[in-house]
Design an enzyme around this catalytic site. Structure first.
Site: not given
Ligand code: IPE
Ligand code: IPE
Ligand code: MG
Length: 250
Positions: A13, A30, A59, A124
């Site tokens: 995240d 990303h 999802t 792995l």
């Molecule tokens: C969880 O992160 C999903 C992934 C890392 C793919 P999110 O950024 O989507 O989660 P929330 O919205 O903070 O719970």
């Molecule tokens: C995690 O980073 C990647 C995905 C959920 C695909 P975020 O895009 O959720 O980044 P933040 O949480 O908004 O910083």
């Molecule tokens: Mg996030």
């Protein structure tokens, strides 16, 4: 690997916030994040982990703006192609958990190709969670069980384990979440029932192999009791003891 930490899962995240801090568009985060996946996968293979499961798209992530979703899947396709040679070189077995068959047919093809080419690898086991939800996985497992057994008997824990998207992952030892939030966001709900949890403020693009190694080392030092007392150190052993006690009491 003799470590007690064999199955690791990561909620990657913070890509968006990482980019925002640098006054760049979210997609920049990303891109950096996807490059970092390569590093962490390579390190996991080197350390001799049995499995690494990475949350790439939930999802719930469909609710993001359409251009972000499009960019994420473009990047995923690039990643799948670029990473293939590393998977082969490092003896990594590739898998996807989640409902990926509904995605663009080109992405499905790339996934199937990587799965096929690495199916006999013995190092792995890498699982990418794509269009993944923990509740959806449990529902799918129960429905698949019902289809196969025509409801002739009640469902057991072993049945659910068997019908998970990747049954190898039934017990995750360590769940790491980067970027400071302390929640599970519908990841591996069944598999983390006795996982150690580690939350770091580091955003995913800045998460280094060194921090990864330090987290694993510090988790290895924690005592895992699995509901028992000191030194009852596996889930299987404690289940056995619980069964014995129930027999004595009945
Ligand atoms: C969880 O992160 C999903 C992934 C890392 C793919 P999110 O950024 O989507 O989660 P929330 O919205 O903070 O719970
Ligand atoms: C995690 O980073 C990647 C995905 C959920 C695909 P975020 O895009 O959720 O980044 P933040 O949480 O908004 O910083
Ligand atoms: Mg996030």
């Amino acid at each position: 690997m003799s470590s007690s930490i064999k199955h690791v899962a990561i909620i990657m995240d913070g890509n968006g916030r990482w980019a925002k801090m640098r006054q760049r568009p979210r997609v920049w985060g990303h891109v950096k994040g996807s490059n970092n996946v390569t590093e962490i996968v390579k390190e996991s293979a080197k350390m001799g982990l049995e499995s690494l499961t990475l949350y790439a798209f939930s999802t719930e992530n469909w609710s993001r703006p359409q251009d972000e979703v499009t960019n994420l899947f473009k990047l995923l396709k690039k990643f799948l192609i670029k990473e293939r040679k590393n998977l082969i070189k490092n003896n990594i077995r590739f898998n996807v958990i989640g409902n990926y068959k509904v995605l663009d047919s080109k992405i499905v093809q790339e996934i199937e190709t990587s799965k096929k080419l690495t199916a006999n690898n013995t190092g792995l086991s890498l699982s990418l969670a794509i269009n993944y939800g923990g509740r959806a996985e449990i529902i799918d497992a129960v429905n698949d069980f019902l289809k196969d057994n025509r409801a002739q008997r009640e469902v057991t824990e072993e049945d659910i384990n068997k019908y998970l998207y990747n049954p190898e992952l039934k017990n995750i030892d360590l769940l790491i979440r980067t970027a400071g939030d302390q929640r599970v966001s519908n990841f591996l709900l069944w598999q983390i029932s006795y996982a150690e949890m580690y939350f770091t403020d580091t955003k995913w693009p800045d998460f280094t192999t060194q921090e990864f190694r330090e987290i694993i080392a510090s988790t290895e030092a924690r005592e895992r009791r699995f509901g028992g007392i000191e030194n009852t150190n596996t889930l299987e052993k404690n289940k056995y003891l619980a069964d014995q006690n129930l027999k004595i009491l009945s």
